[in-house]
Scaffold this motif. Structure first.
Motif, PDB file in Angstrom:
ATOM      1  N   TYR A 370       0.838  -1.206   0.000  1.00 46.76           N
ATOM      2  CA  TYR A 370       0.000   0.000   0.000  1.00 46.76           C
ATOM      3  C   TYR A 370       0.873   1.256   0.000  1.00 46.76           C
ATOM      4  N   ARG A 371       1.911   1.293   0.850  1.00 46.58           N
ATOM      5  CA  ARG A 371       2.753   2.478   0.935  1.00 46.58           C
ATOM      6  C   ARG A 371       3.522   2.719  -0.366  1.00 46.58           C
ATOM      7  N   ILE A 372       4.008   1.651  -0.986  1.00 42.45           N
ATOM      8  CA  ILE A 372       4.734   1.814  -2.245  1.00 42.45           C
ATOM      9  C   ILE A 372       3.803   2.347  -3.325  1.00 42.45           C
ATOM     10  N   THR A 373       2.595   1.796  -3.395  1.00 35.63           N
ATOM     11  CA  THR A 373       1.622   2.299  -4.370  1.00 35.63           C
ATOM     12  C   THR A 373       1.271   3.755  -4.094  1.00 35.63           C
ATOM     13  N   SER A 398       5.507 -17.462  -8.468  1.00 37.57           N
ATOM     14  CA  SER A 398       6.845 -16.898  -8.273  1.00 37.57           C
ATOM     15  C   SER A 398       6.886 -15.836  -7.184  1.00 37.57           C
ATOM     16  N   GLY A 399       5.743 -15.278  -6.788  1.00 36.92           N
ATOM     17  CA  GLY A 399       5.702 -14.249  -5.760  1.00 36.92           C
ATOM     18  C   GLY A 399       4.729 -13.150  -6.132  1.00 36.92           C
ATOM     19  N   LEU A 400       5.069 -11.920  -5.780  1.00 36.97           N
ATOM     20  CA  LEU A 400       4.223 -10.766  -6.062  1.00 36.97           C
ATOM     21  C   LEU A 400       5.010  -9.746  -6.875  1.00 36.97           C
ATOM     22  N   HIS A 401       4.296  -9.094  -7.785  1.00 31.71           N
ATOM     23  CA  HIS A 401       4.906  -8.076  -8.643  1.00 31.71           C
ATOM     24  C   HIS A 401       3.984  -6.869  -8.693  1.00 31.71           C
ATOM     25  N   LEU A 402       4.508  -5.723  -8.272  1.00 35.10           N
ATOM     26  CA  LEU A 402       3.776  -4.462  -8.310  1.00 35.10           C
ATOM     27  C   LEU A 402       4.468  -3.546  -9.310  1.00 35.10           C
ATOM     28  N   ALA A 403       3.690  -3.032 -10.268  1.00 27.11           N
ATOM     29  CA  ALA A 403       4.225  -2.136 -11.294  1.00 27.11           C
ATOM     30  C   ALA A 403       3.344  -0.896 -11.376  1.00 27.11           C
ATOM     31  N   VAL A 448       7.851   2.001 -12.153  1.00 26.90           N
ATOM     32  CA  VAL A 448       8.253   1.620 -10.802  1.00 26.90           C
ATOM     33  C   VAL A 448       7.930   0.142 -10.631  1.00 26.90           C
ATOM     34  N   ASP A 449       8.950  -0.672 -10.354  1.00 23.35           N
ATOM     35  CA  ASP A 449       8.782  -2.124 -10.208  1.00 23.35           C
ATOM     36  C   ASP A 449       9.195  -2.536  -8.812  1.00 23.35           C
ATOM     37  N   ALA A 450       8.322  -3.315  -8.186  1.00 24.75           N
ATOM     38  CA  ALA A 450       8.629  -3.917  -6.878  1.00 24.75           C
ATOM     39  C   ALA A 450       8.273  -5.392  -6.957  1.00 24.75           C
ATOM     40  N   CYS A 451       9.289  -6.243  -6.869  1.00 23.28           N
ATOM     41  CA  CYS A 451       9.088  -7.693  -6.964  1.00 23.28           C
ATOM     42  C   CYS A 451       9.407  -8.326  -5.608  1.00 23.28           C
ATOM     43  N   PHE A 452       8.469  -9.110  -5.107  1.00 23.25           N
ATOM     44  CA  PHE A 452       8.632  -9.786  -3.823  1.00 23.25           C
ATOM     45  C   PHE A 452       8.661 -11.290  -4.051  1.00 23.25           C
ATOM     46  N   PRO A 453       9.569 -12.007  -3.383  1.00 20.01           N
ATOM     47  CA  PRO A 453       9.595 -13.464  -3.542  1.00 20.01           C
ATOM     48  C   PRO A 453       8.395 -14.111  -2.872  1.00 20.01           C
TER      49      PRO A 453
END
Length: 471
Positions: A370-373, A398-403, A448-453
């Motif tokens: 939420y904070r990154i978004t 594979s995890g989570l991907h926020l773009a 902006v890319d945030a990838c979490f395992p």
């Protein structure tokens, strides 16, 4: 930056197996070529020496045969048998061409043995190596010194090439033997160094962030010791990384808890105080009425300012701890965040796409997403003046991907992570073992890319389990 600070280029790679087989092969081929050249040269020297030394002797033998077997008036050579030269010619592998003084067709006879023929290339090389020096031209005389013809003595190249070929076969056999030894040495070396491919693969996995990767155990003692030492360092690095991530997670949890506490304090204290002030101002305005009309503007201003303060307080409370995040989950909170952005910037189209279940994530991950978004959306609206912003959140195996992708003028925004907002996003992602990046788009915009395992979605207590930490 000074020249001394520039790192030196890495030396080129060295493949031991390839260099071993190439060098031994080149050495064997070089020895074969040199030995063959020596064989051809010695044969040519020997042939030239034999021809030159035996010329005068053969001239005497031919004259003696003519004197012994023919009448003095018969000077033709068509019946000449060269019986006295047979053994010498067979030993020296010679060819004799004779011609009488009457100009009849020359007569040639070779004394070489009927050996196995050599390949044509051996004969051609030997003939070229010998040259024109291996010839002897002489006169044929009969008693008392009358010239009756001429002869030309040279070597029987085919017989000599057969002998040279037999020697070359020995050299080739030795060369093949050396190459075979080279292969026999190469195979165990390759077998011993075969684990290097798996070692490089393990190093690649470690570079990619998989700290659970471990080295194989080669049979070669030196490689085994290297692998054991590397695994020991990898285990220490994994433990240190796990402790750092747990500490970072704990700091994030404390930060969010402090935000919740601060939000409660602001709501309970300032919210009630502002409500009381607003109520008191309304009561004073009613009591004053027509008695003190000069107070009405001030009381109205107090009420208006109190209302503005309450709205600002609600906005701050929402930023500190969104109520919807705890009551309705991440998906609904992101939709509310997008709706607020649309109202704040009517000319900008903001879209949200969520794939997978995201409402059952741990609190730390939920708050970080939420904070990154929120930060990425605010940065785009505040600095880039975009026409469109696309937010995509995907959860899979594979995890989570926020773009967060916008088409604004993002060239002036800091992409190196020195800004406090970018630094906060980076800390949140790295604390959960993910990867964060900000990449300019062509011609305009930012991604902006945030990838979490996958492990980031696991409960925090499972992180100490090596089977989970390695995922």
């Amino acid at each position: 930056m000074s020249e001394a600070a520039i790192p030196a280029p890495a030396p080129p790679g060295f493949d031991l197996k390839r260099h071993l087989i190439i060098r031994v092969t080149l050495f064997a081929c070089l020895i074969c070529i040199l030995a063959s050249a020596v064989i051809f040269d010695q044969a040519a020297r020997r042939i030239r020496e034999h021809v030159q030394r035996s010329g005068a002797t053969i001239e005497q033998l031919i004259a003696r045969e003519l004197d012994d077997e023919r009448p003095s008036f018969d000077r033709r050579f068509d019946q000449l048998q060269f019986s006295m030269l047979s053994e010498l010619g067979l030993l020296l592998k010679l060819c004799i061409t004779v011609q009488d003084i009457y100009g009849s067709d020359p007569f040639t006879r070779c004394f070489g043995t009927e050996e196995a023929r050599a390949p044509d290339w051996v004969t051609a090389v030997l003939h070229r190596w010998i040259g024109d020096e291996a010839r002897y031209a002489g006169l044929i005389r009969r008693y008392p010194g009358i010239k009756v013809g001429e002869f030309l003595l040279n070597t029987d190249v085919e017989s000599e090439s057969a002998e040279v070929w037999s020697q070359l076969q020995l050299v080739l056999a030795i060369t093949v033997g050396v190459l075979l030894v080279n292969l026999l040495v190469y195979l165990p070396v390759r077998r011993a160094l075969r684990p290097t491919d798996r070692i490089l693969d393990t190093i690649g996995r470690l570079e990619a962030g998989d700290l659970s990767a471990r080295m194989p155990r080669p049979k070669l003692i030196e490689l085994r010791r290297i692998a054991e030492g590397f695994d020991h360092l990898a285990e220490r690095l994994q433990r240190t990384d796990r402790r750092q991530r747990q500490l970072a997670q704990r700091l994030l949890s404390v930060r969010e808890e402090e935000r919740r506490r601060l939000a409660r304090e602001l709501h309970d204290e300032f919210g009630q105080s502002l409500t009381s002030i607003r109520a008191e101002a309304s009561m004073v305005a009613e009591d004053a009425g027509d008695k003190m009309p000069e107070l009405q503007p001030s009381l109205t201003a107090i009420g208006r300012m109190t209302g503005d303060m309450m709205e600002n307080l609600q906005r701050i409370l929402h930023q500190l701890r969104p109520v919807a995040l705890e009551e309705f989950g991440l998906h609904a909170s992101l939709e509310q965040l997008v709706s607020s952005a649309r109202r704040a910037r009517p000319g900008c189209e903001v879209s949200l796409s969520v794939a997978g279940e995201v409402d059952d994530l741990p609190d730390d991950l939920t708050a970080s997403l939420y904070r990154i978004t929120q930060e990425g959306l605010n940065n785009a609206l505040r600095h880039a003046e975009p026409q469109r912003i696309d937010i995509t959140l995907t959860r899979d195996e594979s995890g989570l991907h926020l773009a967060i992708v916008d088409d604004g003028a993002g060239g002036h925004r800091d992409t190196r992570g020195s800004g406090l907002g970018v630094l906060g996003m980076t800390e949140r992602v790295e604390a959960l073992g993910g990867r964060f990046s900000m990449t300019p788009r062509a011609p305009n915009g930012m991604t902006v890319d945030a990838c979490f395992p996958k492990r980031a979605a696991e409960p925090e207590e499972d992180w100490d389990d090596p089977s989970v930490a390695g995922r």
